[in-house]
Design an enzyme around this catalytic site. Structure first.
Site: not given
Ligand code: DAT
Ligand code: MG
Length: 151
Positions: A11, A51, A59, A87, A93, A104, A114, A117, A128
């Site tokens: 990222k 996303y 968010f 992962r 996350t 992370r 973080n 991805h 993806e």
């Molecule tokens: P991951 O990236 O671990 O697969 P995710 O798909 O649930 O997590 O979410 C995508 C991204 O969105 C994550 O890397 C960071 C952001 N994100 C997730 N939960 C969040 C939150 N509660 N507040 C702010 N950003 C968040």
């Molecule tokens: Mg995800």
């Protein structure tokens, strides 16, 4: 299956902080095979697609802004159990919940920064990979170390 694929993407914070090599190194040294890689600045529209599943989250707007704010390094990595292992290499996350030794856990503090991805399932990896790469960009090759990684 050794031909399982995952989509990993550094990222903008990972790029700005000089962690591209470190992230590639962790997948490389594990024994996974690099299939595709590029350096791009993606549009908000493209990131909204990436996303899509999170579009109702509070968010979402901030996430799309952050992800489109700078360069990204999308990659495809291949190997046995690469989705789940990827992962684990990333951590949780939220960096706060991520153990030392994970990307992370080692390099991040906040969930909104973080660093990297990683696909969460074989199915989402396929979607993806198709969103970020053309078929012709996915290289067919056999690393000479393959028989020293797989028995
Ligand atoms: P991951 O990236 O671990 O697969 P995710 O798909 O649930 O997590 O979410 C995508 C991204 O969105 C994550 O890397 C960071 C952001 N994100 C997730 N939960 C969040 C939150 N509660 N507040 C702010 N950003 C968040
Ligand atoms: Mg995800």
């Amino acid at each position: 299956m050794a031909d399982e694929r995952t989509f990993i993407m550094v990222k903008p914070d990972g790029v700005h902080r000089g962690l591209v090599g470190e992230i590639i190194k962790r997948f490389e040294q594990k024994g996974f095979k690099l299939v595709a890689l590029k350096f791009v600045h993606a549009s908000e529209d493209h990131l909204k697609k990436h996303y899509e599943a999170l579009s109702s989250k509070p968010f979402f707007g901030g996430l799309v802004k952050y992800m489109s704010s700078g360069p990204l390094v999308p990659m495809v990595w291949e190997g046995k159990n690469v989705v789940k292992t990827g992962r684990i290499i990333l951590g949780e996350t939220n960096p706060f919940d991520s153990k030392p030794g994970t990307i992370r856990g080692d390099f991040g503090i906040e969930v909104g920064r973080n660093i990297c991805h990683g696909s969460d399932s074989v199915e989402s990896a396929k979607i993806e990979v198709a969103l970020w790469f053309h078929d012709a960009e996915l290289l067919n090759w056999t690393p000479v170390a393959t028989p020293w990684i797989y028995e």
